[in-house]
Design an enzyme around this catalytic site. Sequence first.
Site, PDB file in Angstrom:
ATOM      1  N   HIS A  56      10.726  55.680  77.626  1.00  0.00           N
ATOM      2  CA  HIS A  56      10.353  57.071  77.642  1.00  0.00           C
ATOM      3  C   HIS A  56       9.230  57.200  78.631  1.00  0.00           C
ATOM      4  O   HIS A  56       8.470  58.205  78.574  1.00  0.00           O
ATOM      5  CB  HIS A  56       9.919  57.190  75.972  1.00  0.00           C
ATOM      6  CG  HIS A  56      11.008  57.473  75.147  1.00  0.00           C
ATOM      7  ND1 HIS A  56      11.107  57.804  73.856  1.00  0.00           N
ATOM      8  CD2 HIS A  56      12.374  57.477  75.376  1.00  0.00           C
ATOM      9  CE1 HIS A  56      11.967  57.845  73.403  1.00  0.00           C
ATOM     10  NE2 HIS A  56      13.035  57.887  74.262  1.00  0.00           N
ATOM     11  N   VAL A 116      26.375  51.916  69.021  1.00  0.00           N
ATOM     12  CA  VAL A 116      27.426  52.783  68.200  1.00  0.00           C
ATOM     13  C   VAL A 116      28.624  51.658  68.354  1.00  0.00           C
ATOM     14  O   VAL A 116      28.866  51.053  69.081  1.00  0.00           O
ATOM     15  CB  VAL A 116      27.814  53.893  69.015  1.00  0.00           C
ATOM     16  CG1 VAL A 116      29.109  54.531  68.611  1.00  0.00           C
ATOM     17  CG2 VAL A 116      26.651  54.822  69.194  1.00  0.00           C
ATOM     18  N   THR A 135       2.532  60.514  84.560  1.00  0.00           N
ATOM     19  CA  THR A 135       3.677  60.301  85.490  1.00  0.00           C
ATOM     20  C   THR A 135       4.977  60.116  85.222  1.00  0.00           C
ATOM     21  O   THR A 135       5.480  59.264  85.065  1.00  0.00           O
ATOM     22  CB  THR A 135       3.216  58.626  86.067  1.00  0.00           C
ATOM     23  OG1 THR A 135       3.403  57.779  84.676  1.00  0.00           O
ATOM     24  CG2 THR A 135       1.790  58.595  86.450  1.00  0.00           C
ATOM     25  N   HIS A 173      22.335  54.549  74.133  1.00  0.00           N
ATOM     26  CA  HIS A 173      23.145  55.266  73.213  1.00  0.00           C
ATOM     27  C   HIS A 173      24.602  54.474  73.017  1.00  0.00           C
ATOM     28  O   HIS A 173      25.065  54.540  71.887  1.00  0.00           O
ATOM     29  CB  HIS A 173      23.572  56.577  73.321  1.00  0.00           C
ATOM     30  CG  HIS A 173      22.168  57.659  73.237  1.00  0.00           C
ATOM     31  ND1 HIS A 173      22.358  59.003  72.841  1.00  0.00           N
ATOM     32  CD2 HIS A 173      20.829  57.136  72.899  1.00  0.00           C
ATOM     33  CE1 HIS A 173      21.022  59.325  72.574  1.00  0.00           C
ATOM     34  NE2 HIS A 173      20.150  58.532  72.647  1.00  0.00           N
ATOM     35  N   ASP A 174      25.021  54.067  74.047  1.00  0.00           N
ATOM     36  CA  ASP A 174      26.469  53.087  73.925  1.00  0.00           C
ATOM     37  C   ASP A 174      26.176  51.940  72.938  1.00  0.00           C
ATOM     38  O   ASP A 174      27.024  51.477  72.170  1.00  0.00           O
ATOM     39  CB  ASP A 174      27.011  52.981  75.360  1.00  0.00           C
ATOM     40  CG  ASP A 174      28.146  52.343  75.135  1.00  0.00           C
ATOM     41  OD1 ASP A 174      29.169  52.974  74.630  1.00  0.00           O
ATOM     42  OD2 ASP A 174      28.465  51.150  75.744  1.00  0.00           O
ATOM     43  N   ASP A 204       6.593  61.687  79.354  1.00  0.00           N
ATOM     44  CA  ASP A 204       5.123  61.363  79.734  1.00  0.00           C
ATOM     45  C   ASP A 204       4.720  62.322  80.701  1.00  0.00           C
ATOM     46  O   ASP A 204       5.201  62.319  81.761  1.00  0.00           O
ATOM     47  CB  ASP A 204       5.138  59.898  80.365  1.00  0.00           C
ATOM     48  CG  ASP A 204       4.098  59.466  81.149  1.00  0.00           C
ATOM     49  OD1 ASP A 204       2.991  60.010  81.135  1.00  0.00           O
ATOM     50  OD2 ASP A 204       4.013  58.456  81.961  1.00  0.00           O
ATOM     51  N   ARG A 254      19.790  56.370  79.304  1.00  0.00           N
ATOM     52  CA  ARG A 254      19.929  56.803  77.892  1.00  0.00           C
ATOM     53  C   ARG A 254      21.389  56.531  77.554  1.00  0.00           C
ATOM     54  O   ARG A 254      21.656  56.305  76.526  1.00  0.00           O
ATOM     55  CB  ARG A 254      19.446  58.238  77.889  1.00  0.00           C
ATOM     56  CG  ARG A 254      19.536  58.901  76.218  1.00  0.00           C
ATOM     57  CD  ARG A 254      18.912  60.235  76.541  1.00  0.00           C
ATOM     58  NE  ARG A 254      18.798  60.831  75.175  1.00  0.00           N
ATOM     59  CZ  ARG A 254      19.636  61.858  74.683  1.00  0.00           C
ATOM     60  NH1 ARG A 254      20.583  62.125  75.693  1.00  0.00           N
ATOM     61  NH2 ARG A 254      19.468  62.169  73.442  1.00  0.00           N
ATOM     62  N   ASN A 276      24.118  63.345  71.204  1.00  0.00           N
ATOM     63  CA  ASN A 276      24.403  63.491  72.491  1.00  0.00           C
ATOM     64  C   ASN A 276      24.766  64.975  72.988  1.00  0.00           C
ATOM     65  O   ASN A 276      24.610  65.125  74.164  1.00  0.00           O
ATOM     66  CB  ASN A 276      25.739  62.393  72.660  1.00  0.00           C
ATOM     67  CG  ASN A 276      25.372  61.247  72.485  1.00  0.00           C
ATOM     68  OD1 ASN A 276      24.363  60.635  72.883  1.00  0.00           O
ATOM     69  ND2 ASN A 276      26.438  60.433  71.975  1.00  0.00           N
ATOM     70  N   PRO A 286      18.820  55.792  66.753  1.00  0.00           N
ATOM     71  CA  PRO A 286      17.545  56.209  66.051  1.00  0.00           C
ATOM     72  C   PRO A 286      17.218  57.603  66.521  1.00  0.00           C
ATOM     73  O   PRO A 286      17.290  58.097  67.691  1.00  0.00           O
ATOM     74  CB  PRO A 286      16.493  55.211  66.850  1.00  0.00           C
ATOM     75  CG  PRO A 286      17.454  54.135  67.031  1.00  0.00           C
ATOM     76  CD  PRO A 286      18.839  54.440  67.497  1.00  0.00           C
ATOM     77  N   SER A 298      32.055  53.042  74.814  1.00  0.00           N
ATOM     78  CA  SER A 298      32.742  54.130  73.926  1.00  0.00           C
ATOM     79  C   SER A 298      32.193  55.662  74.085  1.00  0.00           C
ATOM     80  O   SER A 298      32.690  56.613  74.115  1.00  0.00           O
ATOM     81  CB  SER A 298      32.516  53.641  72.606  1.00  0.00           C
ATOM     82  OG  SER A 298      31.263  53.730  72.028  1.00  0.00           O
ATOM     83  N   ASP A 334       6.147  53.326  84.574  1.00  0.00           N
ATOM     84  CA  ASP A 334       5.028  52.212  84.353  1.00  0.00           C
ATOM     85  C   ASP A 334       4.833  52.186  82.631  1.00  0.00           C
ATOM     86  O   ASP A 334       5.555  52.360  81.845  1.00  0.00           O
ATOM     87  CB  ASP A 334       4.002  53.200  85.069  1.00  0.00           C
ATOM     88  CG  ASP A 334       3.594  54.444  84.818  1.00  0.00           C
ATOM     89  OD1 ASP A 334       4.018  54.894  83.515  1.00  0.00           O
ATOM     90  OD2 ASP A 334       3.066  55.140  85.502  1.00  0.00           O
TER      91      ASP A 334
END
Length: 331
Positions: free
Chosen positions: A201, A75, A252, A71-72, A249, A67, A102, A171, A82, A257
Amino acid sequence: MAHSPTMTMVFIALLAQTTLCFSKITNGGYLYPQFYDRSCPQVTNIVRTIVAQAIAQDPSMAASLFRLHFHDCFVRFGYDASILLDNGGTRNVISEKGSIPNSNSARGFEVIDQIKAALETVCPQTVSCADILALAARDSTVLSGGPSWEVPVGRRDSLGASLRGSNHNIPAPNNTFQTILTKFKIQGLDLVDLVALSGSHTIGNARCTSFKQRLYGNTGNEHTDQLFAAQMRVNCPQSGGDQNLFFLDNVTPMKFDNEYYKNLIDSKGVLSSDQILFKENQESMQIVTEYAANQDMFFQQFAKSMVKMGNISPLTGFRGQIRKTCKNINN
């Protein structure tokens, strides 16, 4: 000395293969997997070892490190580490760590700091924090059962952060399908990249506050399996519990997967931004269906999209710097 036609063809073939190892970027530079082969050949092993130790202690760290990378990339001017900067310092940075996407959720900074400290011991001011993030994201994916890929490296680190960019460019869970797609397209990513990268995700958690509006509001709830929604309401009450965590999820949750896509088809996507991939666009619905049926197809595209995302306007050459510590700009 004259060259035979056969030798010429061999040379051309080798040149074509070599070109594939390089990723051209918008500022005229190149990233390539062998960038540190001479200057810091230990980089891959050091990153992988520390990431593996972190995930062994806390399996959810895999999603957190991924993540940070995501996220980097969305931006400021692109992928430049950053997100790792703290407030203050020589340039009076306003950290992205306090942004809406964040705050109280971005984590794993201590793992990146540990990797950086280890690399500074053997290769002082050689490996950028941006490249560490890219390598850590790849290793987190692999260690969770997902695909591997060669990570083009050679990035440099930013000289600042963008709180506004973090608040507006990443997003959000409650964005509309078109808003999310537009944010991807601004970065040079397309619908296929959106659906493939959303597959990350398949591991990780979401806070109650990220999807509460779906459970108690008038929009989005119609796209959710009602028994699944009732189960989520137990630990995500209408008042309070905002920081309670839920597996993205729940089939699992620690394995990388294609179960995520199967959940979307069953209307069991936790976030609105996930479920709309199978509800509001025919092309994205088709891709979700294909990935749910074919994990290899998902893995192949995920790897391609990860390399593509990592190439969003990185700093190279003499732009930016190689930070001594990832949380501070060099004096």
